[in-house]
Design a protein around this motif. Structure first.
Motif, mmCIF file in Angstrom:
data_model
loop_
_atom_site.group_PDB
_atom_site.id
_atom_site.type_symbol
_atom_site.label_atom_id
_atom_site.label_comp_id
_atom_site.label_asym_id
_atom_site.label_seq_id
_atom_site.Cartn_x
_atom_site.Cartn_y
_atom_site.Cartn_z
ATOM 1 N N THR A 10 40.153 42.325 48.114
ATOM 2 C CA THR A 10 39.520 41.044 48.398
ATOM 3 C C THR A 10 40.027 40.047 47.382
ATOM 4 O O THR A 10 39.995 40.310 46.179
ATOM 5 C CB THR A 10 37.983 41.144 48.311
ATOM 6 O OG1 THR A 10 37.526 42.143 49.225
ATOM 7 C CG2 THR A 10 37.326 39.817 48.644
ATOM 8 N N CYS A 11 40.510 38.930 47.852
ATOM 9 C CA CYS A 11 41.047 37.897 46.974
ATOM 10 C C CYS A 11 40.412 36.564 47.355
ATOM 11 O O CYS A 11 40.408 36.191 48.526
ATOM 12 C CB CYS A 11 42.563 37.828 47.105
ATOM 13 S SG CYS A 11 43.322 36.631 46.000
ATOM 14 N N ILE A 12 39.890 35.866 46.363
ATOM 15 C CA ILE A 12 39.268 34.560 46.588
ATOM 16 C C ILE A 12 40.108 33.524 45.850
ATOM 17 O O ILE A 12 40.319 33.637 44.641
ATOM 18 C CB ILE A 12 37.814 34.563 46.106
ATOM 19 C CG1 ILE A 12 37.045 35.644 46.869
ATOM 20 C CG2 ILE A 12 37.181 33.182 46.289
ATOM 21 C CD1 ILE A 12 35.659 35.902 46.376
ATOM 22 N N VAL A 13 40.612 32.545 46.605
ATOM 23 C CA VAL A 13 41.527 31.548 46.048
ATOM 24 C C VAL A 13 41.075 30.140 46.416
ATOM 25 O O VAL A 13 40.207 29.950 47.270
ATOM 26 C CB VAL A 13 42.976 31.778 46.536
ATOM 27 C CG1 VAL A 13 43.508 33.113 46.055
ATOM 28 C CG2 VAL A 13 43.081 31.678 48.050
ATOM 29 N N GLN A 14 41.712 29.175 45.779
ATOM 30 C CA GLN A 14 41.440 27.778 46.085
ATOM 31 C C GLN A 14 41.846 27.484 47.525
ATOM 32 O O GLN A 14 42.799 28.063 48.049
ATOM 33 C CB GLN A 14 42.237 26.868 45.138
ATOM 34 C CG GLN A 14 41.947 27.086 43.670
ATOM 35 C CD GLN A 14 40.512 26.822 43.299
ATOM 36 O OE1 GLN A 14 39.880 25.886 43.776
ATOM 37 N NE2 GLN A 14 39.965 27.661 42.439
ATOM 38 N N GLY A 82 48.335 33.084 41.242
ATOM 39 C CA GLY A 82 48.238 32.616 39.858
ATOM 40 C C GLY A 82 46.927 33.006 39.205
ATOM 41 O O GLY A 82 46.354 32.248 38.432
ATOM 42 N N LEU A 83 46.450 34.213 39.508
ATOM 43 C CA LEU A 83 45.120 34.621 39.051
ATOM 44 C C LEU A 83 45.034 34.883 37.553
ATOM 45 O O LEU A 83 43.929 35.061 37.035
ATOM 46 C CB LEU A 83 44.657 35.858 39.828
ATOM 47 C CG LEU A 83 44.504 35.654 41.332
ATOM 48 C CD1 LEU A 83 44.013 36.928 41.992
ATOM 49 C CD2 LEU A 83 43.576 34.492 41.639
ATOM 50 N N GLU A 84 46.170 34.879 36.853
ATOM 51 C CA GLU A 84 46.133 35.046 35.402
ATOM 52 C C GLU A 84 45.524 33.811 34.742
ATOM 53 O O GLU A 84 45.078 33.873 33.607
ATOM 54 C CB GLU A 84 47.538 35.276 34.830
ATOM 55 C CG GLU A 84 48.272 36.465 35.387
ATOM 56 C CD GLU A 84 49.085 36.125 36.638
ATOM 57 O OE1 GLU A 84 49.060 34.971 37.121
ATOM 58 O OE2 GLU A 84 49.760 37.034 37.142
ATOM 59 N N GLN A 85 45.518 32.692 35.447
ATOM 60 C CA GLN A 85 44.983 31.438 34.917
ATOM 61 C C GLN A 85 43.507 31.293 35.275
ATOM 62 O O GLN A 85 43.111 31.590 36.406
ATOM 63 C CB GLN A 85 45.752 30.262 35.495
ATOM 64 C CG GLN A 85 47.236 30.282 35.202
ATOM 65 C CD GLN A 85 47.946 29.172 35.951
ATOM 66 O OE1 GLN A 85 47.401 28.108 36.173
ATOM 67 N NE2 GLN A 85 49.174 29.452 36.370
ATOM 68 N N LYS A 86 42.721 30.827 34.328
ATOM 69 C CA LYS A 86 41.294 30.611 34.573
ATOM 70 C C LYS A 86 41.093 29.604 35.705
ATOM 71 O O LYS A 86 41.812 28.625 35.805
ATOM 72 C CB LYS A 86 40.603 30.077 33.321
ATOM 73 C CG LYS A 86 40.410 31.102 32.267
ATOM 74 C CD LYS A 86 39.622 30.520 31.119
ATOM 75 C CE LYS A 86 39.427 31.570 30.056
ATOM 76 N NZ LYS A 86 38.677 31.048 28.907
ATOM 77 N N GLY A 87 40.106 29.887 36.537
ATOM 78 C CA GLY A 87 39.720 28.958 37.583
ATOM 79 C C GLY A 87 40.560 28.996 38.837
ATOM 80 O O GLY A 87 40.326 28.219 39.754
ATOM 81 N N GLN A 88 41.542 29.884 38.923
ATOM 82 C CA GLN A 88 42.397 29.948 40.107
ATOM 83 C C GLN A 88 41.840 30.864 41.182
ATOM 84 O O GLN A 88 42.290 30.833 42.314
ATOM 85 C CB GLN A 88 43.806 30.403 39.724
ATOM 86 C CG GLN A 88 44.524 29.416 38.843
ATOM 87 C CD GLN A 88 44.582 28.037 39.486
ATOM 88 O OE1 GLN A 88 45.073 27.883 40.604
ATOM 89 N NE2 GLN A 88 44.073 27.037 38.797
ATOM 90 N N GLY A 89 40.895 31.696 40.825
ATOM 91 C CA GLY A 89 40.299 32.628 41.777
ATOM 92 C C GLY A 89 40.234 34.007 41.163
ATOM 93 O O GLY A 89 40.400 34.168 39.954
#
Length: 105
Positions: A10-14, A82-89
């Protein structure tokens, strides 16, 4: 029935990012995806001023993978989103005991 040891990523993204993430997952071996929309809360408030740039509208991606595909698909999703970055998902993995309707290659 073939036992494929399925997993659920499950992946949650912008909002607007799902197509790119799904394409990367498919190139890594995923056979399909389900995408739907949601609304997130929490991280925007925790990030303070930087949180103003995070939209609450999200895209949720569900990917069923065979056990041997899971690591490659998960890594591709993390990189594409880009999930290594905060706030990307974020993304998480569930081991599934049983699944039906899963088509294996």
């Amino acid at each position: 029935m073939e036992n494929v040891n399925p997993n659920l990523i499950t992946c949650i993204v912008q909002r607007g990012e799902a197509d790119r993430v799904v394409q990367a997952a498919m190139q890594a071996g995923a056979q399909g995806a389900t995408v739907y929309y949601g609304r997130g809360t929490g991280i925007r408030e925790k990030l303070g001023f930087a949180g103003m740039f995070i939209k609450p509208e999200k895209e949720i991606i569900l990917l069923i993978t065979k056990n041997e595909q899971t690591d490659a698909v998960f890594d591709a999703v993390v990189k594409a989103a880009g999930l290594e970055q905060k706030g990307q998902g974020f993304a998480f993995l569930h081991k599934l005991d049983r699944a039906i309707g899963f088509v294996s290659k």
